[in-house]
Design an enzyme around this catalytic site. Structure first.
Site, PDB file in Angstrom:
ATOM      1  N   LYS A 188     108.088 146.829  38.182  1.00 35.40           N
ATOM      2  CA  LYS A 188     106.791 146.640  37.530  1.00 35.40           C
ATOM      3  C   LYS A 188     106.892 145.671  36.358  1.00 35.40           C
ATOM      4  O   LYS A 188     105.952 144.929  36.084  1.00 35.40           O
ATOM      5  CB  LYS A 188     106.187 147.984  37.086  1.00 35.40           C
ATOM      6  CG  LYS A 188     105.851 148.866  38.286  1.00 35.40           C
ATOM      7  CD  LYS A 188     104.466 149.462  38.227  1.00 35.40           C
ATOM      8  CE  LYS A 188     103.944 149.800  39.608  1.00 35.40           C
ATOM      9  NZ  LYS A 188     103.817 151.195  39.918  1.00 35.40           N
ATOM     10  N   LYS A 191     107.327 147.972  51.367  1.00 43.12           N
ATOM     11  CA  LYS A 191     106.525 149.195  51.352  1.00 43.12           C
ATOM     12  C   LYS A 191     105.031 148.873  51.332  1.00 43.12           C
ATOM     13  O   LYS A 191     104.612 147.922  50.664  1.00 43.12           O
ATOM     14  CB  LYS A 191     106.903 149.960  50.077  1.00 43.12           C
ATOM     15  CG  LYS A 191     106.280 151.304  49.920  1.00 43.12           C
ATOM     16  CD  LYS A 191     106.605 151.885  48.553  1.00 43.12           C
ATOM     17  CE  LYS A 191     105.769 151.259  47.467  1.00 43.12           C
ATOM     18  NZ  LYS A 191     105.683 151.972  46.213  1.00 43.12           N
ATOM     19  N   LYS A 208      98.876 149.407  47.712  1.00 41.13           N
ATOM     20  CA  LYS A 208      97.529 148.889  47.470  1.00 41.13           C
ATOM     21  C   LYS A 208      97.532 147.796  46.407  1.00 41.13           C
ATOM     22  O   LYS A 208      96.763 146.864  46.454  1.00 41.13           O
ATOM     23  CB  LYS A 208      96.561 150.027  47.107  1.00 41.13           C
ATOM     24  CG  LYS A 208      96.938 150.834  45.889  1.00 41.13           C
ATOM     25  CD  LYS A 208      96.135 152.144  45.790  1.00 41.13           C
ATOM     26  CE  LYS A 208      96.861 153.138  44.875  1.00 41.13           C
ATOM     27  NZ  LYS A 208      96.483 154.513  45.024  1.00 41.13           N
TER      28      LYS A 208
HETATM   29  P1  TYM Z   1     101.562 156.628  43.450  1.00 42.30           P
HETATM   30  O1  TYM Z   1     100.233 156.775  42.825  1.00 42.30           O
HETATM   31  O2  TYM Z   1     102.146 155.277  43.494  1.00 42.30           O
HETATM   32  O3  TYM Z   1     101.600 157.096  44.951  1.00 42.30           O
HETATM   33  C1  TYM Z   1     101.138 158.291  45.426  1.00 42.30           C
HETATM   34  C2  TYM Z   1     102.033 158.932  46.481  1.00 42.30           C
HETATM   35  O4  TYM Z   1     102.061 158.172  47.695  1.00 42.30           O
HETATM   36  C3  TYM Z   1     103.415 157.906  48.058  1.00 42.30           C
HETATM   37  N1  TYM Z   1     103.459 156.563  48.667  1.00 42.30           N
HETATM   38  C4  TYM Z   1     103.990 156.311  49.874  1.00 42.30           C
HETATM   39  N2  TYM Z   1     104.561 157.110  50.804  1.00 42.30           N
HETATM   40  C5  TYM Z   1     104.986 156.527  51.957  1.00 42.30           C
HETATM   41  N3  TYM Z   1     104.841 155.205  52.211  1.00 42.30           N
HETATM   42  C6  TYM Z   1     104.269 154.369  51.324  1.00 42.30           C
HETATM   43  N4  TYM Z   1     104.120 153.084  51.593  1.00 42.30           N
HETATM   44  C7  TYM Z   1     103.798 154.920  50.092  1.00 42.30           C
HETATM   45  N5  TYM Z   1     103.188 154.394  48.999  1.00 42.30           N
HETATM   46  C8  TYM Z   1     102.983 155.416  48.140  1.00 42.30           C
HETATM   47  C9  TYM Z   1     104.185 157.968  46.750  1.00 42.30           C
HETATM   48  O5  TYM Z   1     105.550 158.222  46.963  1.00 42.30           O
HETATM   49  C10 TYM Z   1     103.486 159.080  46.028  1.00 42.30           C
HETATM   50  O6  TYM Z   1     103.954 160.331  46.441  1.00 42.30           O
HETATM   51  N6  TYM Z   1     104.574 158.264  39.817  1.00 42.30           N
HETATM   52  C11 TYM Z   1     103.741 158.686  40.918  1.00 42.30           C
HETATM   53  C12 TYM Z   1     102.615 159.585  40.514  1.00 42.30           C
HETATM   54  C13 TYM Z   1     103.029 160.791  39.716  1.00 42.30           C
HETATM   55  C14 TYM Z   1     103.679 161.947  40.221  1.00 42.30           C
HETATM   56  C15 TYM Z   1     103.843 162.811  39.107  1.00 42.30           C
HETATM   57  C16 TYM Z   1     104.106 162.344  41.487  1.00 42.30           C
HETATM   58  C17 TYM Z   1     102.854 160.981  38.396  1.00 42.30           C
HETATM   59  N7  TYM Z   1     103.326 162.187  38.013  1.00 42.30           N
HETATM   60  C18 TYM Z   1     104.455 164.048  39.245  1.00 42.30           C
HETATM   61  C19 TYM Z   1     104.724 163.585  41.613  1.00 42.30           C
HETATM   62  C20 TYM Z   1     104.898 164.438  40.502  1.00 42.30           C
HETATM   63  C21 TYM Z   1     103.151 157.455  41.585  1.00 42.30           C
HETATM   64  O7  TYM Z   1     103.120 156.397  41.045  1.00 42.30           O
HETATM   65  O8  TYM Z   1     102.576 157.669  42.779  1.00 42.30           O
END
Ligand code: TYM
Length: 325
Positions: free
Chosen positions: A110, A192, A195
């Site tokens: 990032k 990956k 969005k």
């Molecule tokens: P975020 O908002 O980027 O993504 C949400 C969830 O979707 C999963 N994900 C994917 N899984 C498979 N293939 C993909 N291409 C793909 N893109 C996204 C992510 O692994 C995630 O589970 N830091 C986290 C949010 C967060 C969080 C937490 C999660 C904040 N606090 C506490 C668990 C526990 C994040 O950026 O997810």
């Protein structure tokens, strides 16, 4: 088991979010004590539009409900409405070496992507995520594989805190789906699906049928002809086969057999049809829910109350152990 997970309100969910995370959540809510959050404090670490944030939060709440999260079975809430998240994140920062935060892959990626916006919040992001999880003493954290490193750091932080101040936190375990832990971009199948990084290769969970068809038909494959699962040599076709399998419930080998004599074009057509049919109920439900703002806000308010009770009680323990109370 206590379960915690969350997603940033940064725009519509995509099929990667669904297959990597939410599909598991919908199952887990049946037999566990689940908390699913809309993590808005995480969303402000990268450039965003303040005028759109509230709208994105409500939309994500509607999307959680549309795909099957049930407020009777799980706690749905907005992270910033429970102040203990930010409070605990500060505290965790005081026991976490800077080097551990700097080596996080997401921080490195990032900061490369937004070189003009490498704020301390981006570096401290995993502390807030650790606070999210530890506040609720979660046993399991269902996420896609890109978040594994953050959950591992959370375990390390919990261990360190417990050793220094006494046993308060549980060491959470990451829970990855059996298949679908990393769905690839349709345009860039070695990357990956994301969005924010690659909107063209990203298939929204609520996309219109025409758009689904367009994106699937133009998905990047290879110059071969064989429909075979081989992620190293055929990343594009393998990703499509995986998506096909996860939405149809059929084993990959069975799909390979079915399309043994078929062309990539026919296979893609069939996948587009499958996706259009599978996603249709989600799209309809989301549309309906978006007209019920009061209802959604009430669900989030109930969720806030329940989450806050747990968070306040953990925070009290933390403060007592640390001599802050
Ligand atoms: P975020 O908002 O980027 O993504 C949400 C969830 O979707 C999963 N994900 C994917 N899984 C498979 N293939 C993909 N291409 C793909 N893109 C996204 C992510 O692994 C995630 O589970 N830091 C986290 C949010 C967060 C969080 C937490 C999660 C904040 N606090 C506490 C668990 C526990 C994040 O950026 O997810």
């Amino acid at each position: 088991m206590r379960i915690f997970s969350g997603i940033r309100p940064t725009g519509e969910l995509h099929i990667g979010n669904y297959l990597g995370a939410i599909k598991q959540w919908v199952k887990l809510q049946q037999e566990n004590e689940c908390l699913f959050s809309i993590v808005d404090l995480h969303a402000i670490t990268t450039p965003y539009n303040p005028k759109e944030l509230q709208k994105n939060i409500l939309e994500l709440a509607a999307e959680y409900l549309a795909v099957g999260l049930d407020p009777e079975k799980c706690i749905l809430f907005v992270q910033s409405q429970v102040k203990e998240h930010a409070e605990l994140a500060w505290i965790l920062g005081t026991i976490t070496p800077l080097g551990e935060l700097k080596r996080m892959t997401q921080f490195k990626e990032k900061s490369k992507k937004h070189p003009d916006y490498v704020n301390a919040g981006l570096l401290n992001y995993p502390l807030l995520m650790a606070a999210d999880i530890l506040l609720y003493k979660a046993d399991l954290v269902p996420v896609g594989v890109d978040q594994r490193q953050h959950v591992e750091l959370t375990r390390e932080i919990a261990r360190r805190f417990n050793k220094r101040f006494g046993p308060v936190f549980k060491e959470p375990q990451v829970l990855l789906p059996k298949m679908g832990e990393k769905i690839m971009s349709l345009q860039n199948p070695t990357k990956k699906m994301s969005k924010t990084d690659d909107p063209k290769g990203c298939l929204g969970l609520f996309e219109e049928p025409e758009e689904i068809k367009k994106k699937v038909m133009s998905a990047v494959t290879d110059s071969g002809k064989k429909i075979k699962y081989d992620p190293k040599r055929k990343p594009g076709i393998s990703n499509l086969l995986l998506i096909y399998s996860l939405f149809s419930g059929k084993a990959i080998e069975k799909i390979e057999k079915e399309f043994k004599d078929g062309s990539y074009k026919n296979f893609k057509k069939s996948l587009a049809e499958l996706l259009i049919n599978s996603l249709e109920p989600f799209r309809k439900k989301r549309k309906e829910l978006l007209t019920r703002e009061v209802y959604i806000k009430e669900i989030l308010e109930q969720g806030r109350k329940k989450a806050q009770l747990i968070a306040q009680s953990t925070m009290m323990e933390v403060k007592k152990q640390m001599g802050l109370f």
